[in-house]
Design an enzyme around this catalytic site. Structure first.
Site: not given
Ligand SMILES: Nc1ncnc2c1ncn2[C@@H]1O[C@H](COP(=O)(O)OP(=O)(O)OP(=O)(O)O)[C@@H](O)[C@H]1O
Length: 970
Positions: A69, A75-76, A91, A197
């Site tokens: 993700g 990235k995740v 993350k 959020d």
């Molecule tokens: N614990 C998890 N298990 C599986 N996939 C995950 C997990 N955490 C995050 N992801 C994947 O990673 C993506 C990004 O995670 P997250 O929303 O925490 O990141 P962000 O950078 O804070 O995103 P945003 O731009 O929406 O704020 C998620 O939409 C999901 O697809």
């Protein structure tokens, strides 16, 4: 606790190096304090690419896997524990701001600082919370360049994916998820946490079919006695008061977002949608919602209560959890919030617990202790304790009262008379008056930290906390109470840097968010975060510093003291209330093993592009890069006016979360008048050629100005690129990547590479069937990296066909691309057509090894969409679709008797329902029509993908386009 390894400390300066831990643990989670991070190898000097393959954390050694993700923060990736095989989602958040090109040094430092604080806060909050429907954190590692947050891996897929491809859920299914969301939110709010959020994208589905809320990156602590004012979240899900730059307490903005989520679940679309951003703003502020006729009156009533534009009149969590719709089919009552039983705090405080209160910018331990002591000693708090006790005593039957004061506090967390010890909370939070629920952020965090210690002690020594409470012991310290005094107002004790409350709603509502405020904030921030060895989250320690001596372990003493201070935990009811004591603090991650051929979800170009243009990575929507607009611009339209409009067209992406600091910085930088009220919003999605005017929100003007300045002076890519900022960098990176033979998946930030390149190569084996007639059209617009590819056009074509088929999108080939139509199957397939758990779908072979996972309804499936659709009836014809919209029985037939509108009980007509109910057939708006073009990018010799919306909801369109991009693996 482990010291940073010498290996890590002596690595090349080009590699991530461990950051020395906080000296007293007051500013950081203790996990990070004791963890180290090592790079498997350093990158080549002079490049910003480095490959990290492992993370050494307190929880063990983790092998980093593929990307699953990506968001605006980074990235995740998957990671697997070398010893246990446990799988987590990591993350990865790059430290520091990404784009410094347009900034002064001071602005960069400010942005870095702000980002660091928010990341530390996210880590701190998710480390402490413990809830079955909140994605739990396993560990956090902080290095010089990155944060690595190790979360439980949620492997059932994303709610958004399901909604996008299938539309709405049955109300029964939506109710299950709604109850779980309510449970998690109530838990957060009672712990003084506001998520800020909440959106469909941040709801994942576990393998057990339950929800897991993720992404606390914009969360904060709130106080009932002061206000927050930072704009946060995605516009589609943002409460109207946020758009008006009003201050807010906290829970009410989550409740609005929850209302939007619920609407999306039962309608398959967002309630407020418009291509024009000013129009979208206006719609949200008006709060006029169209309710499709298939909704039951109860459901409509609940959503209307949540989407009340007046935050004071909006439904509370208490009302939501006790709403007839929520209770329907749940004889056990409202959802459990899983809040442990608590007692009011009394002095002395436990230093071990104080030590756990890290990452919140509270200051060092002695400051926390003295602030907390002041709160507990305050007349206000003691009065609240006394009042709560009296109220409870009045409500408690004589017989039960004899059982002692402990039961009282168990009951305080309960609500129904049926099960006074274990039922979920249905008492409204008496904000500021309830000593155990959201009384004060410091108190809430103290509870959370104490409960974490208790969990850890139980995990390491299950019998340690089995000591029974002394019967009759009165844990309350109830002094003689003086006359009421003004509320405790030391909000500075918990205020986050950059989010200083302004003292209530007496301040002007349309506030200036200009430089002066930023100065003020920074001054305040400096006060709170003066460079100190005890404040490492703020002042980045020098990499040469020695790691601090580990803090003395006080778990035992902490646990012992907890026995004095905390009452026994409630046991949970069976069924959906698993005894808390039997629940692991974080559910064990399932081991969903991916085949090497499987493709991870790719980062999305818009987000990545934005990240480069944002100091904080939480990009303000007005900063829509022209490149994004170009994604939506149709090729072949040479008209400059329409080109401009299209360039300004909305970002192609899922809801982007932002906060107001980005916007203020931008406004300041661009010399926007200080008197201009901050109007955060998404980028314009207007298809009209609208000149920015002063009537438009400031950010809309700025977005337009971005577009204006980035418009190509000539038709050449070079000149266009030159004015583009990040777009130009991407192009340069693209060229560099091409020279290196890489695919176009480069990033301007130092981040780990992964198997993306290999995946891209693997994926290129598909599609040798390009018809000779399939030719790219000439480039119009600008491209971002992730929408371009070095693959031959026939491969791209085959890939598009594969993805469209996978997503159930009907298509026909047109010159240079595809005309597409998507009508989500509105009949939830899980109950009727899904295979049973005993007969899982085997992933079909799709040539690329791609597999999309869907997990719903209490059983697990890892199913490719093709396989999934193979189980479905053929695509629902329009007539059937429309018919079903008028039939509320369909949703409820299996578990509920729908109440006909005419005969519905009065209770279903929720009082205060202010939104408009339009019983229109929304069927047509569920159909999405769009085009995809493959274009040739001059000079760099790559192909790009462009989307153009023809018809349908903007929100669906953006999400569909992003889903296609994600799956394309360009
Ligand atoms: N614990 C998890 N298990 C599986 N996939 C995950 C997990 N955490 C995050 N992801 C994947 O990673 C993506 C990004 O995670 P997250 O929303 O925490 O990141 P962000 O950078 O804070 O995103 P945003 O731009 O929406 O704020 C998620 O939409 C999901 O697809």
């Amino acid at each position: 606790m482990r010291q940073p390894s010498s290996h890590a400390r002596t690595q090349s300066r080009y590699a991530d190096q461990p950051t020395p831990a906080p000296t007293n643990g007051t500013q950081h989670t203790d996990t990070s304090r004791s963890t180290t991070a090592t790079s498997a190898h350093a990158s080549m000097p002079g490049t910003n690419l480095r490959r990290r393959t492992t993370i050494d954390a307190q929880t063990g050694h983790w092998d980093l896997g593929k990307t699953i993700g990506a968001g605006s923060m980074g990235k995740v990736k998957l990671a697997r524990n070398k010893e246990t095989g446990e799988q987590v989602a990591v993350k990865i958040i790059a430290k520091g701001s990404i784009d410094g090109e347009h900034r002064t040094q001071a602005e960069r430092e400010r942005a870095d600082h702000s980002k660091e604080i928010r990341t530390a806060r996210e880590a701190a909050i998710v480390t402490l919370v413990d809830h079955p429907y909140i994605c739990g954190m396993r560990d956090v590692v902080r290095t010089n360049y990155h944060w690595y947050m190790l979360f439980e891996h949620v492997d059932g897929g994303q709610m958004l994916d399901y909604i996008i491809s299938h539309g709405r859920l049955k109300e029964k299914q939506a109710r299950k998820f709604g109850r779980q969301i309510a449970s998690a939110l109530d838990y957060c709010h009672r712990n003084s946490i506001v998520h800020r959020d909440l959106k469909i994208e941040n709801i994942l589905i576990s393998s057990g079919g339950d929800i897991k809320i993720i992404d606390f990156g914009l969360s904060n602590l709130f106080s009932p006695k002061s206000y927050l004012k930072t704009f946060c979240g995605s516009l589609y899900f943002a409460a109207p008061e946020l758009l008006q730059a009003k201050q807010y307490t906290g829970p009410e903005v989550d409740i609005w977002s929850f209302g939007i989520v619920l609407y999306v679940l039962v309608c398959g679309k967002v309630p407020f949608d418009d291509q024009s951003m000013p129009q979208l703003h206006a719609k949200i502020k008006r709060g006029s919602v169209e309710y499709p006729p298939w909704l039951t009156p109860e459901c409509r009533g609940l959503i209307a209560r949540m989407l009340n534009t007046n935050p004071q009149e909006r439904a509370t969590m208490h009302e939501i959890m006790n709403h007839p719709w929520m209770m329907k089919g749940y004889p056990g009552g409202p959802p459990d919030n899983y809040l442990p039983a608590r007692k009011p705090l009394q002095l002395p405080l436990d230093p071990a617990v104080i030590d756990k209160m890290t990452g919140f910018d509270f200051g060092p331990a002695d400051v926390i202790t003295s602030q907390l002591t002041k709160v507990i000693d305050s007349d206000d708090y003691q009065r609240a304790v006394r009042t709560a006790e009296i109220r409870s005593a009045q409500q408690t039957p004589e017989l039960e009262r004899k059982r002692g004061v402990f039961d009282f506090y168990k009951r305080r967390n309960s609500t129904t008379s049926r099960d006074t010890l274990n039922t979920p909370s249905t008492e409204a939070i008496q904000l500021g008056n309830d000593p155990i629920n959201a009384y004060h952020p410091l108190i809430s965090v103290y509870y959370l930290a104490a409960e974490k210690i208790e969990r850890e002690a139980r995990e390491t020594n299950p019998g340690a906390l089995a000591m029974p409470q002394e019967p009759g012991e009165n844990p309350l310290k109830i002094p003689d109470l003086p006359a009421p005094e003004p509320a405790y107002t030391n909000s500075q004790a918990y205020e986050m840097a950059g989010e200083k409350p302004t003292g209530g709603r007496t301040r002007p509502r349309a506030r200036t968010h200009g430089e002066d405020e930023m100065q003020e904030r920074m001054q305040n921030l400096n006060v709170n975060t003066a460079p100190s060895p005890t404040n490492p989250a703020i002042v980045e320690p020098n990499v040469d510093q020695q790691a601090p001596a580990p803090a003395p372990t006080r778990k035992e003493s902490g646990a012992a003291s907890l026995l004095r201070r905390l009452s026994t935990r409630r046991s949970k009811e069976p069924a959906d209330r698993v005894p808390r004591s039997e629940r692991p603090s974080h559910p064990p991650p399932s081991l969903a093993v991916f085949s090497p051929a499987e493709t991870p979800r790719k980062s999305f170009s818009v987000r990545r592009t934005r990240e480069r243009d944002s100091s904080t990575s939480r990009q303000a929507p007005e900063a829509a890069p022209a490149a994004q607009g170009a994604l939506l611009s149709p090729p072949g339209t040479a008209d400059a006016t329409s080109e401009k409009a299209k360039t300004r067209t909305g970002a192609l992406g899922r809801s982007i979360s932002v906060n107001s600091s980005d916007m203020r910085r931008r406004l300041t930088r661009r010399g926007v008048s200080e008197g201009t009220s901050m109007r955060p919003q998404m980028m314009s999605t207007s298809s009209h050629d609208q000149k920015p005017s002063m009537d438009q929100p400031a950010n809309a003007r700025e977005a337009a100005s971005d577009v204006e300045s980035s418009r190509p002076q000539t038709g050449s890519v070079a000149s266009r690129a030159k004015s583009l900022g990040h777009g130009r960098r991407e192009s340069m990176q693209a060229r560099r990547a091409v020279r290196r033979g890489d695919t176009m998946r480069t990033s301007g930030v130092p981040e780990e590479t992964d198997q993306d390149v290999q995946d891209d190569m693997d994926g290129a084996n598909a599609g040798n069937t390009s018809p000779t007639g399939f030719k790219p059209v000439y480039l119009k617009g600008v491209f971002s990296v992730s929408t371009t590819s070095s693959k031959p056009i026939q491969y791209i074509r085959a890939d598009i066909i594969r993805v469209l088929s996978l997503l159930g999108v009907e298509y026909s080939e047109i010159k240079g691309g595809f005309r597409c139509r998507h009508a989500p199957s509105i009949k939830p397939p899980m109950d009727e057509t899904a295979p049973s758990a005993a007969q899982p779908l085997s992933p079909p072979h799709d040539g690329g090894g791609h597999r999309r996972k869907i997990s719903f309804g209490g059983f697990t499936r890892n199913a490719d969409r093709e396989a999934f659709r193979a189980q479905q009836p053929p695509p629902t014809p329009r007539t059937k679709l429309d018919r079903s919209y008028t039939n509320t029985d369909e949703d409820e037939s299996d578990d509920e008797q729908p109440t006909p509108t005419a005969a519905k009980p009065d209770s279903a007509r929720v009082a205060g329902e202010t939104s408009t109910h339009v019983q229109s057939d929304l069927g047509s708006s569920m159909v999405l029509k769009f085009e995809i073009f493959v274009v040739k990018v001059p000079l760099i010799g790559l192909h790009g993908i462009q989307f153009k919306k023809i018809d349908g909801g903007t929100w669906q369109y953006k999400n569909m386009a992003q889903t296609i991009l994600n799956d394309l693996r360009l």
